[in-house]
Design an enzyme around this catalytic site. Structure first.
Site, mmCIF file in Angstrom:
data_model
loop_
_atom_site.group_PDB
_atom_site.id
_atom_site.type_symbol
_atom_site.label_atom_id
_atom_site.label_comp_id
_atom_site.label_asym_id
_atom_site.label_seq_id
_atom_site.Cartn_x
_atom_site.Cartn_y
_atom_site.Cartn_z
ATOM 1 N N ASP A 15 -1.552 -3.163 2.795
ATOM 2 C CA ASP A 15 -2.318 -2.782 1.298
ATOM 3 C C ASP A 15 -1.448 -3.178 0.257
ATOM 4 O OD1 ASP A 15 -4.504 -1.962 -0.395
ATOM 5 O OD2 ASP A 15 -2.938 -0.413 -0.917
ATOM 6 N N ASP A 17 -2.027 -2.684 -3.761
ATOM 7 C CA ASP A 17 -1.938 -1.709 -5.029
ATOM 8 C C ASP A 17 -1.309 -0.266 -4.207
ATOM 9 O OD1 ASP A 17 -1.987 -2.771 -7.589
ATOM 10 O OD2 ASP A 17 -4.343 -2.762 -7.254
#
Length: 337
Positions: A15, A17
């Site tokens: 991922d 952020d």
């Protein structure tokens, strides 16, 4: 033979952020971790629910931060949503786009026509995060869906991580339409749907991928749904108290303070079973109807130890401190201590 966590996997799916960066600043150590994986020839993919950037833009952003990335390593919910629509609609079909220019560009690239008004007779609405999304475009989307348009959400992340704290994400904006329409989107493309992770594994031909994320409700739940192992890092949205309260569908295999956990022994990050009594410098002991945490050490070791007990039925509020270090730690997690 090395016993590093990462060595048990043939693909690492990150991922972004909260894992690699916060908004536009790299998380300390992230560039070095990704660079080390690239240098070793480990396959890497980036799977993001953020629909405000295209894959090439994400790769350029990462590269500018010193994190090696190529466009074909990036999978975005915007791109996946556009591909989904193109598979269901005739070429040139009008699609009302709620979100950033990146989402409009993805729709356009798939041979569809981005529009912004009900008068353009949209046959579908696609909704993704955009910092300038406001009432007018949400009103047009509401009217279009009421008129029969299919409603696709790129993701339903309630918040976005930021240096100032969590900010409203696309899920908060989707909730506006949910309230107005009294219904859910027809399709939610991004995590926790396993589609992005499955696409990443398919692209690289991986047989044993590892998902690395900071959110239980998207990254980890998506990995569980895809049948993939996951590593939760504590650099973004999820905190220790959240992990202790996680239901089975949102429980990772590993937890680490940050991406350096990839290069530590796998057993140093693995969540421990309910009968485990010690980890690092921490010890657990039953004390009547409560559990006593004693000792001192790395916070993540205490967390690995406590998860097994709490997930096996001990209430987090029934964990008591047996040392000053344990009291300080539990208090910092919002527990009685």
């Amino acid at each position: 033979m090395s016993d590093r966590l990462v060595d048990g996997y043939d693909l690492v799916v990150f991922d972004l952020d909260g894992v690699v960066y916060l908004i536009d600043k790299p998380i300390p150590g992230a560039a070095e971790a990704v660079g080390a994986l690239h240098a070793e020839g480990t396959a890497i993919a980036y799977a993001t629910n953020n629909a405000s950037r295209r894959a090439a833009d994400v790769a350029a952003l990462l590269t500018g931060m010193g994190v090696p990335a190529a466009p074909d390593e990036v999978l975005t919910s915007a791109g996946a949503a556009a591909v989904l629509l193109a598979g269901d609609l005739p070429a040139g079909a009008p699609v009302l786009v709620v979100g950033a220019e990146a989402l409009r560009a993805e729709v356009r690239e798939q041979g569809l026509t981005p529009v912004e008004r009900l008068e353009d007779a949209p046959v579908a609405v696609v909704q993704g995060y955009g910092p300038d999304v406001g009432w007018r475009i949400l009103a047009e989307a509401s009217l279009a869906v009421r008129g029969g348009a299919r409603w696709i959400a790129t993701n339903t992340d309630r918040t976005l991580p930021s240096p100032r704290g969590p900010l409203p994400g696309n899920g908060s904006l989707v909730s506006v339409l949910r309230t107005a329409l009294d219904r859910d989107p027809d399709v939610i493309v991004g995590k926790p749907s396993p589609a992005l992770f499955q696409a990443a594994a398919s692209r690289s031909g991986a047989a044993r991928p590892l998902v690395v994320g900071d959110r239980l409700d998207t990254d980890i739940e998506g990995a569980v749904g895809a049948g993939m192992d996951s590593l939760l890092v504590l650099t973004g949205v999820t905190g220790p108290a959240d992990l202790l309260a996680a239901p089975p569908a949102r429980r990772p295999v590993y937890v680490a303070a940050d991406l350096s956990g990839l290069f530590a022994p796998a057993e140093a990050a693995r969540l421990l079973p309910a009968d485990a009594e010690a980890a690092g410098g921490w010890r657990l002991a039953d004390d009547g109807g409560t559990v006593r945490l004693d000792g001192d050490g790395a916070p993540v070791d205490a967390l690995r130890l406590l998860c097994g007990r709490v997930w096996n039925g001990v209430a987090s509020g029934d964990v008591r401190a047996g040392s000053e270090a344990a009291r300080e730690l539990l208090t910092s997690w919002g527990l009685p201590g």
